[in-house]
Scaffold this active site. Structure first.
Site, mmCIF file in Angstrom:
data_model
loop_
_atom_site.group_PDB
_atom_site.id
_atom_site.type_symbol
_atom_site.label_atom_id
_atom_site.label_comp_id
_atom_site.label_asym_id
_atom_site.label_seq_id
_atom_site.Cartn_x
_atom_site.Cartn_y
_atom_site.Cartn_z
ATOM 1 C CB CYS A 150 3.847 -2.424 13.633
ATOM 2 S SG CYS A 150 3.852 -2.121 11.858
ATOM 3 C CD GLU B 92 -2.884 -1.192 2.297
ATOM 4 O OE1 GLU B 92 -3.805 -2.007 2.223
ATOM 5 O OE2 GLU B 92 -2.769 -0.391 3.241
ATOM 6 C CB CYS C 205 7.904 -5.457 8.434
ATOM 7 S SG CYS C 205 9.338 -4.633 9.170
ATOM 8 C CB CYS D 121 7.410 -2.864 15.897
ATOM 9 S SG CYS D 121 9.067 -2.434 15.317
ATOM 10 C CD GLU E 85 14.059 -0.567 9.090
ATOM 11 O OE1 GLU E 85 13.194 -0.179 9.893
ATOM 12 O OE2 GLU E 85 14.974 0.185 8.664
ATOM 13 C CB CYS F 259 0.996 5.749 11.609
ATOM 14 S SG CYS F 259 1.952 7.055 10.972
ATOM 15 C CB CYS G 74 3.121 7.315 3.424
ATOM 16 S SG CYS G 74 3.680 6.094 4.611
#
Ligand code: SAH
Length: 362
Positions: free
Chosen positions: A120, A93, A113, A117, A161, A334, A106
């Site tokens: 996330c 996305e 990933c 985290c 990342e 986010c 963005c």
């Protein structure tokens, strides 16, 4: 997958080499690069300042391909999210966020990933693969054509990342800044990392883009829990790398992203520890209200606590802002990227109506 060369995967040098290999001159490579990025032309036949024989040779050995827009989702606040289909069926996305004169894009750097985290949504799907340079710059290409203008800012804050896909990301960032392409100033390209310390030193050697670091905790014990890569690269090492990255120029501040998690990292004691940690580092702190997603274990800090935290930092002389949540209704905020896609797939599998996405624009 095809073995045709994709000019989107090439930087200027690559396009020049491609031109030479197809019977043209180096400057024809410059023209090709400009056609693709500045004019958005992908059909070699339409690149009228390339020799005919070269155009025919390119058409036989190359194809300019882009991630395909599977769905386009505009929000009432002007934010647009694109769900992109990659050649192998993977999906990422990209989010466009207009604000006054600023048009921020963005961009994703990986499918999924590996960093895990805790707060996330992307982490939940695990790591799939790196994006190619063409898939990264292709997001900028697509946004430029769909909105009619190049973005003024690009942030590598989508899925993945970026420092774990170093070469492709660095190449794509160079194209973003190139005069024959998107012409973004180096400070308007921001790479956000969870803290891959060796990558920060490598980046310092070859690039001057703005650096944002996902800090989220002022001490190792808490950061080990929230951002597990901290166990490998603890705060002392991260801060040392960031000081080197910022260098002598006091205007080149590091942006510290700090997601506000209710009762976890948002007390005044945390603020105090953060102030101590960042002493002597040219810093901007960006407080991010946590965006909950289905199955997330955290809650958003109450507004008053975010405000008190911010005032404490400002009182100590730290430039501090609170990030506005944008594109909320379309799960473009986010850390929400792709979580909804997974849900959508699941609900589709159950035969539920496809409620998460509006129809793509015609
Ligand atoms: N891997 C990079 C870039 C992608 S994440 C990095 O970690 O910086 C972009 C930012 O969104 C990071 O600061 C990340 O910590 C934050 N983020 C992730 N999930 C979030 C959530 N649910 N709510 C708010 N911010 C989140």
């Amino acid at each position: 997958m095809t073995d045709l060369i994709n000019p989107l995967d090439l930087d200027l040098n690559g396009c020049e080499a491609l031109a030479l290999a197809h019977g043209g001159k180096a400057f024809h490579g410059r023209n090709l690069f400009k056609w693709v990025h500045k004019h958005g032309v992908l059909d070699f036949d339409a690149m009228t300042d390339l020799p005919l024989a070269m155009r025919q040779s390119l058409a036989a050995g190359c194809r300019a391909t882009l991630p395909e827009v599977a769905l386009e989702q505009p929000a009432p606040d002007g934010t647009i999210k694109w769900l992109l289909d990659l050649a192998d069926g993977q999906r990422v996305e990209t989010v466009f966020i207009p604000e006054g004169k600023r048009r921020t894009l963005c961009v994703s750097s990986q499918v999924g990933c590996a960093l895990d985290c805790r707060f996330c949504a992307t982490a939940r799907q695990g790591f799939n693969r790196n994006l190619t340079p063409g898939e990264i710059i292709g997001q900028v290409w697509t946004a430029t054509r769909r909105t009619g203008q190049a973005p003024t800012n690009v942030v590598l804050m989508g899925m993945g990342e970026p420092l774990a896909n170093f070469d492709a990301v660095v190449q794509a960032m160079a194209v973003m800044q190139h005069d024959l392409a998107y012409m973004l100033a180096k400070t308007r390209v921001t790479l956000s990392t969870a803290g891959l310390v060796p990558g920060i030193y490598r980046l310092k050697e070859i690039s001057e883009v703005s650096l944002a670091v996902s800090l989220h905790a002022p001490d190792n014990a808490l950061r080990n829990e929230l951002v597990p890569i901290n166990r490998k690269y603890p705060l002392e090492e991260l801060l040392a790398a960031c000081k080197v990255y910022a260098g002598q120029d006091k205007r080149r501040r590091i942006t510290w992203e700090y997601v506000m998690l209710d009762g976890v990292n948002d007390s005044l004691a945390h603020a105090k520890a953060l102030i101590r940690l960042l002493e002597g580092v040219p810093s901007k702190v960006n407080l991010i209200p946590f965006n909950p997603f289905p199955g997330s274990d955290f809650a958003t800090s109450p507004l008053e606590r975010v405000d008190a935290f911010r005032r404490r930092l400002i009182g100590a002389g730290l430039v501090t802002t609170t990030r506005k949540t944008r594109g909320d209704g379309i799960a473009a905020a986010c850390g929400q990227l792709v979580g909804r896609v997974e849900n959508r797939r699941r609900s589709l599998a159950r035969g539920a109506p496809d409620a998460d996405y509006a129809r793509p624009a015609a």
